[in-house]
Design a protein around this motif. Structure first.
Motif, PDB file in Angstrom:
ATOM      1  N   ARG A  77       7.789   6.056 -33.591  1.00  0.00           N
ATOM      2  CA  ARG A  77       8.192   5.536 -34.918  1.00  0.00           C
ATOM      3  C   ARG A  77       7.142   5.840 -35.978  1.00  0.00           C
ATOM      4  NH1 ARG A  77      11.957   5.234 -31.281  1.00  0.00           N
ATOM      5  NH2 ARG A  77      13.838   4.172 -32.030  1.00  0.00           N
TER       6      ARG A  77
ATOM      7  N   ALA B  80       6.082   1.583 -22.420  1.00  0.00           N
ATOM      8  CA  ALA B  80       7.325   1.861 -23.154  1.00  0.00           C
ATOM      9  C   ALA B  80       7.179   1.479 -24.622  1.00  0.00           C
ATOM     10  CB  ALA B  80       8.483   1.105 -22.515  1.00  0.00           C
ATOM     11  N   LEU B  81       6.562   0.345 -24.867  1.00  0.00           N
ATOM     12  CA  LEU B  81       6.376  -0.132 -26.237  1.00  0.00           C
ATOM     13  C   LEU B  81       5.414   0.768 -27.002  1.00  0.00           C
ATOM     14  CD1 LEU B  81       6.562  -2.085 -28.579  1.00  0.00           C
ATOM     15  CD2 LEU B  81       5.096  -3.667 -27.351  1.00  0.00           C
ATOM     16  N   ARG B  82       4.339   1.200 -26.338  1.00  0.00           N
ATOM     17  CA  ARG B  82       3.368   2.071 -27.005  1.00  0.00           C
ATOM     18  C   ARG B  82       4.016   3.405 -27.380  1.00  0.00           C
ATOM     19  NH1 ARG B  82      -0.558  -0.586 -23.740  1.00  0.00           N
ATOM     20  NH2 ARG B  82      -0.153   0.754 -21.954  1.00  0.00           N
TER      21      ARG B  82
ATOM     22  N   MET C 144       2.779  -2.075 -20.952  1.00  0.00           N
ATOM     23  CA  MET C 144       3.582  -1.917 -22.160  1.00  0.00           C
ATOM     24  C   MET C 144       3.655  -0.465 -22.608  1.00  0.00           C
ATOM     25  SD  MET C 144       4.931  -4.769 -22.908  1.00  0.00           S
ATOM     26  CE  MET C 144       4.998  -5.233 -21.197  1.00  0.00           C
TER      27      MET C 144
ATOM     28  N   GLN D 224      15.443  12.558 -19.516  1.00  0.00           N
ATOM     29  CA  GLN D 224      15.639  11.523 -18.507  1.00  0.00           C
ATOM     30  C   GLN D 224      17.057  10.956 -18.562  1.00  0.00           C
ATOM     31  OE1 GLN D 224      12.935   8.302 -18.920  1.00  0.00           O
ATOM     32  NE2 GLN D 224      13.260   7.590 -16.849  1.00  0.00           N
TER      33      GLN D 224
ATOM     34  N   ASN E 286      12.692  11.232 -23.225  1.00  0.00           N
ATOM     35  CA  ASN E 286      13.838  10.308 -23.167  1.00  0.00           C
ATOM     36  C   ASN E 286      15.152  11.055 -22.995  1.00  0.00           C
ATOM     37  OD1 ASN E 286      12.244   8.036 -23.477  1.00  0.00           O
ATOM     38  ND2 ASN E 286      12.388   8.065 -25.705  1.00  0.00           N
TER      39      ASN E 286
ATOM     40  N   TYR F 208       7.177   3.927 -27.890  1.00  0.00           N
ATOM     41  CA  TYR F 208       8.118   3.609 -28.979  1.00  0.00           C
ATOM     42  C   TYR F 208       7.383   3.580 -30.318  1.00  0.00           C
ATOM     43  CZ  TYR F 208      11.069   0.600 -31.907  1.00  0.00           C
ATOM     44  OH  TYR F 208      11.796   0.074 -32.949  1.00  0.00           O
ATOM     45  N   LEU F 209       6.217   2.922 -30.317  1.00  0.00           N
ATOM     46  CA  LEU F 209       5.448   2.806 -31.560  1.00  0.00           C
ATOM     47  C   LEU F 209       4.946   4.161 -32.044  1.00  0.00           C
ATOM     48  CD1 LEU F 209       3.283  -0.412 -31.220  1.00  0.00           C
ATOM     49  CD2 LEU F 209       4.961   0.132 -32.981  1.00  0.00           C
TER      50      LEU F 209
ATOM     51  N   ARG G 277      11.454  10.423 -14.278  1.00  0.00           N
ATOM     52  CA  ARG G 277      10.653  10.251 -15.486  1.00  0.00           C
ATOM     53  C   ARG G 277       9.438  11.193 -15.505  1.00  0.00           C
ATOM     54  NH1 ARG G 277      10.782   7.475 -19.712  1.00  0.00           N
ATOM     55  NH2 ARG G 277       8.913   7.199 -20.948  1.00  0.00           N
TER      56      ARG G 277
END
Lengths: 109, 239
Positions: A11, A3-5, A1, A75, A72, A7-8, A82
């Protein structure tokens, strides 16, 4: 995860930076009323752990935020893979962090 | 006197050019009518897709004057403004020939997002009553009219920039299933949509919403997925 980390983290750092930006802008509006000089700024910041914490926190958040965002952008907008994009962005982020902390150190100590 | 439309249509594959045709203007003429006229009367080698002609099958999407549209429900008069009509294949997909593009990856990403219904009951179970007014069912209903036309996928900047991005249609479907109480595939789907190329890659440009011919809002669905994914991660449900 991963990508999610990432993202967090991006944010959360943005959420921390937003009120700090308003605090900084508010400070400028307050400070310039009696004219603005380097001496006046330094008299407020030197020896102040509060301002060291505020601007140090901003530098920390900005360097993480910019590393993720720039990875991001590189890329998506270039043909870089990446890993290559991340290496460039993290190097830039490290530069932001070093220069930022150097600036904080200069006005506080 | 018969008036005509000046029409340019993409001919060829990845390499090619626009060919020019004069097509007689008709009342209530759609872009698909124009393409069909060219194939039947001017050049039978023109390749394009269509099936239902009434906006249900999602086959006939093309780029019309630079904008992805369903051509069977797009009137020529609404897009030309009296000027020329330029028709090309959808963007963000490889062109097979002329106006037909290869939608393999579009549908493979649908599968990669685990965007298929996983039943929790069998035919031996009694029919489960579904209340239409629960918040989850209302959210699901808002996104279920997708016809897989690929317009949102062609309009999406993130799809163009990020080859791994699953795209608005697949993620919108994942969101409707997340809100479907009969579905049992959420655990695997949550991982699929939270990983690299999933919902967190969306930049919220909202081109999908702007161009969806069925007035769906995939951007809102993706925002919903982001909330669910983040919440699951913070609760430790997503490793």
């Amino acid at each position: 995860m991963r990508a999610l980390r990432l993202y967090l983290v991006q944010r959360v750092t943005a959420a921390i930076m937003a009120p700090l930006v308003f605090l900084h802008l508010g400070l400028i509006l307050y400070a310039v009323q009696g004219g603005l000089s380097a001496g006046e700024i330094l008299s407020r910041t030197q020896g102040s752990f509060f301002w060291a914490f505020i601007y140090g926190l901003f530098v920390l958040c900005a360097s993480f935020h910019v590393s993720i965002g720039l990875t991001n952008i590189l890329q998506e907008w270039t043909s870089l893979k990446r890993i290559a994009a991340a290496n460039i962005a993290h190097t830039f982020g490290m530069g932001v962090m070093i220069l930022g902390f150097r600036a904080v150190y200069a006005v506080v100590f | 006197m018969t008036t005509t439309h000046k029409v340019s249509i993409w001919r060829g594959g990845a390499e090619g050019d626009y060919a020019h045709y004069d097509v007689p203007a008709r009342e209530s003429q759609t872009v698909l009518d124009v393409v069909t006229y060219v194939q039947r009367h001017l050049d039978p080698t023109l390749t394009y897709r269509f099936a239902c002609r009434v906006g249900m099958c999602g086959s006939c999407a093309m780029t019309v004057n630079g904008v992805p549209r369903w051509t069977c429900r797009t009137h020529v008069s609404k897009v030309t403004g009296g000027g020329e009509l330029k028709i090309g294949p959808l963007a963000n997909m490889p062109v097979i020939k002329d106006l037909a593009c290869d939608m393999t990856e579009f549908f493979e990403k649908w599968q990669k997002a685990q965007s298929r219904f996983i039943p929790t009951k069998t035919r031996k179970n009694p029919m489960e009553p579904i209340k239409p007014d629960t918040p989850a069912r209302v959210a699901a209903n808002a996104g279920i009219e997708c016809i897989n036309c690929g317009v949102c996928y062609a309009a999406c900047d993130t799809v163009r920039w990020n080859a791994d991005y699953l795209g608005p249609a697949a993620l919108n479907r994942a969101w409707t299933l997340a809100n479907d109480e009969r579905d049992g595939g959420w655990a695997d789907r949550l991982k699929a949509v939270s990983d690299h190329g999933g919902c967190h890659s969306c930049r919220s440009h909202q081109s999908c919403e702007a161009h969806c011919p069925n007035q769906l809002n995939p951007a809102a669905s993706i925002a919903g997925l982001k909330r669910l994914s983040t919440s699951a991660y913070l609760k430790g449900e997503l490793k």
